[in-house]
Write a protein that holds these residues in place. Structure first.
Motif, PDB file in Angstrom:
ATOM      1  N   VAL A  49       0.853  -1.183   0.000  1.00 54.38           N
ATOM      2  CA  VAL A  49       0.000   0.000   0.000  1.00 54.38           C
ATOM      3  C   VAL A  49       0.891   1.235   0.000  1.00 54.38           C
ATOM      4  O   VAL A  49       1.829   1.336   0.789  1.00 54.38           O
ATOM      5  CB  VAL A  49      -0.939   0.020   1.227  1.00 54.38           C
ATOM      6  N   TYR A  50       0.606   2.162  -0.907  1.00 52.42           N
ATOM      7  CA  TYR A  50       1.348   3.410  -1.010  1.00 52.42           C
ATOM      8  C   TYR A  50       0.381   4.574  -0.832  1.00 52.42           C
ATOM      9  O   TYR A  50      -0.710   4.577  -1.393  1.00 52.42           O
ATOM     10  CB  TYR A  50       2.027   3.543  -2.381  1.00 52.42           C
ATOM     11  N   ASP A  51       0.795   5.568  -0.069  1.00 50.93           N
ATOM     12  CA  ASP A  51       0.024   6.793   0.102  1.00 50.93           C
ATOM     13  C   ASP A  51       0.684   7.847  -0.778  1.00 50.93           C
ATOM     14  O   ASP A  51       1.851   8.198  -0.555  1.00 50.93           O
ATOM     15  CB  ASP A  51       0.039   7.216   1.579  1.00 50.93           C
ATOM     16  N   VAL A  52      -0.017   8.319  -1.805  1.00 50.59           N
ATOM     17  CA  VAL A  52       0.586   9.251  -2.755  1.00 50.59           C
ATOM     18  C   VAL A  52      -0.271  10.505  -2.903  1.00 50.59           C
ATOM     19  O   VAL A  52      -1.479  10.481  -2.678  1.00 50.59           O
ATOM     20  CB  VAL A  52       0.789   8.608  -4.146  1.00 50.59           C
ATOM     21  N   SER A  53       0.393  11.589  -3.309  1.00 56.17           N
ATOM     22  CA  SER A  53      -0.336  12.821  -3.598  1.00 56.17           C
ATOM     23  C   SER A  53      -0.867  12.744  -5.021  1.00 56.17           C
ATOM     24  O   SER A  53      -0.422  11.919  -5.827  1.00 56.17           O
ATOM     25  CB  SER A  53       0.593  14.027  -3.450  1.00 56.17           C
ATOM     26  N   ALA A  54      -1.792  13.611  -5.344  1.00 58.76           N
ATOM     27  CA  ALA A  54      -2.382  13.612  -6.679  1.00 58.76           C
ATOM     28  C   ALA A  54      -1.324  13.883  -7.745  1.00 58.76           C
ATOM     29  O   ALA A  54      -1.347  13.288  -8.820  1.00 58.76           O
ATOM     30  CB  ALA A  54      -3.495  14.645  -6.759  1.00 58.76           C
ATOM     31  N   VAL A  58       0.359   9.472 -11.238  1.00 59.15           N
ATOM     32  CA  VAL A  58       0.680   8.848 -12.534  1.00 59.15           C
ATOM     33  C   VAL A  58       2.116   8.313 -12.525  1.00 59.15           C
ATOM     34  O   VAL A  58       2.374   7.203 -12.983  1.00 59.15           O
ATOM     35  CB  VAL A  58       0.456   9.851 -13.695  1.00 59.15           C
ATOM     36  N   GLY A  59       3.045   9.088 -11.988  1.00 57.81           N
ATOM     37  CA  GLY A  59       4.437   8.652 -11.938  1.00 57.81           C
ATOM     38  C   GLY A  59       4.622   7.398 -11.103  1.00 57.81           C
ATOM     39  O   GLY A  59       5.369   6.491 -11.476  1.00 57.81           O
ATOM     40  N   LYS A  60       3.937   7.333  -9.965  1.00 57.57           N
ATOM     41  CA  LYS A  60       4.051   6.160  -9.096  1.00 57.57           C
ATOM     42  C   LYS A  60       3.472   4.924  -9.770  1.00 57.57           C
ATOM     43  O   LYS A  60       4.045   3.836  -9.685  1.00 57.57           O
ATOM     44  CB  LYS A  60       3.349   6.425  -7.758  1.00 57.57           C
ATOM     45  N   VAL A  61       2.347   5.070 -10.459  1.00 53.61           N
ATOM     46  CA  VAL A  61       1.745   3.935 -11.173  1.00 53.61           C
ATOM     47  C   VAL A  61       2.689   3.452 -12.273  1.00 53.61           C
ATOM     48  O   VAL A  61       2.878   2.249 -12.444  1.00 53.61           O
ATOM     49  CB  VAL A  61       0.353   4.292 -11.726  1.00 53.61           C
ATOM     50  N   LYS A  62       3.322   4.362 -12.993  1.00 54.07           N
ATOM     51  CA  LYS A  62       4.282   3.953 -14.025  1.00 54.07           C
ATOM     52  C   LYS A  62       5.445   3.191 -13.406  1.00 54.07           C
ATOM     53  O   LYS A  62       5.913   2.201 -13.949  1.00 54.07           O
ATOM     54  CB  LYS A  62       4.802   5.175 -14.778  1.00 54.07           C
ATOM     55  N   GLU A  63       5.916   3.670 -12.259  1.00 57.00           N
ATOM     56  CA  GLU A  63       7.013   3.001 -11.551  1.00 57.00           C
ATOM     57  C   GLU A  63       6.606   1.592 -11.108  1.00 57.00           C
ATOM     58  O   GLU A  63       7.335   0.627 -11.306  1.00 57.00           O
ATOM     59  CB  GLU A  63       7.409   3.833 -10.335  1.00 57.00           C
ATOM     60  N   ILE A  64       5.436   1.476 -10.524  1.00 60.43           N
ATOM     61  CA  ILE A  64       4.938   0.183 -10.043  1.00 60.43           C
ATOM     62  C   ILE A  64       4.731  -0.775 -11.212  1.00 60.43           C
ATOM     63  O   ILE A  64       4.995  -1.969 -11.101  1.00 60.43           O
ATOM     64  CB  ILE A  64       3.616   0.370  -9.260  1.00 60.43           C
ATOM     65  N   PHE A  65       4.290  -0.252 -12.324  1.00 58.26           N
ATOM     66  CA  PHE A  65       3.962  -1.073 -13.488  1.00 58.26           C
ATOM     67  C   PHE A  65       5.183  -1.794 -14.054  1.00 58.26           C
ATOM     68  O   PHE A  65       5.050  -2.811 -14.733  1.00 58.26           O
ATOM     69  CB  PHE A  65       3.314  -0.200 -14.567  1.00 58.26           C
ATOM     70  N   GLN A  66       6.386  -1.314 -13.757  1.00 58.43           N
ATOM     71  CA  GLN A  66       7.609  -1.932 -14.283  1.00 58.43           C
ATOM     72  C   GLN A  66       7.903  -3.289 -13.650  1.00 58.43           C
ATOM     73  O   GLN A  66       8.676  -4.066 -14.195  1.00 58.43           O
ATOM     74  CB  GLN A  66       8.798  -0.988 -14.078  1.00 58.43           C
ATOM     75  N   ASP A  67       7.311  -3.577 -12.500  1.00 59.55           N
ATOM     76  CA  ASP A  67       7.531  -4.854 -11.817  1.00 59.55           C
ATOM     77  C   ASP A  67       6.661  -5.930 -12.472  1.00 59.55           C
ATOM     78  O   ASP A  67       5.436  -5.816 -12.494  1.00 59.55           O
ATOM     79  CB  ASP A  67       7.177  -4.712 -10.327  1.00 59.55           C
ATOM     80  N   ALA A  68       7.296  -6.957 -12.997  1.00 64.76           N
ATOM     81  CA  ALA A  68       6.564  -8.015 -13.717  1.00 64.76           C
ATOM     82  C   ALA A  68       5.678  -8.851 -12.799  1.00 64.76           C
ATOM     83  O   ALA A  68       4.808  -9.575 -13.274  1.00 64.76           O
ATOM     84  CB  ALA A  68       7.546  -8.919 -14.445  1.00 64.76           C
ATOM     85  N   ARG A  69       5.880  -8.758 -11.478  1.00 61.12           N
ATOM     86  CA  ARG A  69       5.056  -9.539 -10.539  1.00 61.12           C
ATOM     87  C   ARG A  69       3.709  -8.888 -10.254  1.00 61.12           C
ATOM     88  O   ARG A  69       2.821  -9.509  -9.695  1.00 61.12           O
ATOM     89  CB  ARG A  69       5.797  -9.724  -9.216  1.00 61.12           C
ATOM     90  N   VAL A  70       3.524  -7.627 -10.621  1.00 59.75           N
ATOM     91  CA  VAL A  70       2.290  -6.888 -10.323  1.00 59.75           C
ATOM     92  C   VAL A  70       1.125  -7.475 -11.115  1.00 59.75           C
ATOM     93  O   VAL A  70       1.220  -7.682 -12.322  1.00 59.75           O
ATOM     94  CB  VAL A  70       2.457  -5.378 -10.632  1.00 59.75           C
ATOM     95  N   LYS A  71       0.029  -7.744 -10.407  1.00 61.53           N
ATOM     96  CA  LYS A  71      -1.169  -8.316 -11.032  1.00 61.53           C
ATOM     97  C   LYS A  71      -2.327  -7.314 -11.099  1.00 61.53           C
ATOM     98  O   LYS A  71      -3.153  -7.372 -11.993  1.00 61.53           O
ATOM     99  CB  LYS A  71      -1.654  -9.553 -10.251  1.00 61.53           C
TER     100      LYS A  71
END
Length: 128
Positions: A49-54, A58-71
């Motif tokens: 769980v990440y707490d992010v500002s508005a 978008v940047g955090k989602v792009k960063e997270i998306f790079q992990d191949a384990r993310v479902k």
């Protein structure tokens, strides 16, 4: 011929078998379950769980998306209401996957304009 000869199991031994419970609804799960029969949650996923500002959404989602384990990436507002649930599937290449992310990034841009802070719940498989 009896196969049970010499096999002694007491009820104390049976109680030592660890019962696996669903991380969401706490229902006891069958031994080889892949999904919870009560709530449908996939078994064997880690949740971050990440707490992010508005502004950083978008940047955090792009960063997270790079992990191949993310479902799955779930975006929630400050009160915990689900705003967007993004299923993440990896195709033949990461570039193909990034193209399929484009509509979701547009939706995240709209969400970022509405909320000030939000939580990202990221479901990952434990192995690749």
């Amino acid at each position: 011929m009896s196969f049970s000869k010499g096999l002694k199991i007491s009820k104390h031994d049976i109680s030592k078998i660890p019962m696996v419970k669903c991380g969401e609804c706490k229902t006891e799960l069958p031994e080889a379950a892949r999904f919870c029969p009560n709530c449908g949650t996939q078994i064997g996923l880690e949740k971050d769980v990440y707490d992010v500002s508005a502004g950083g959404l978008v940047g955090k989602v792009k960063e997270i998306f790079q992990d191949a384990r993310v479902k799955r990436i779930i975006v929630k507002d400050e009160s915990g209401k689900v705003l967007l649930s993004i299923p993440v599937t990896w195709g033949a290449a990461g570039a193909v996957a990034m193209i399929t992310l484009a509509p979701w990034l547009a939706a995240l841009g709209v969400i970022a304009g509405i909320v000030t802070r939000c939580k990202l719940e990221v479901e990952k498989s434990r192995d690749i």
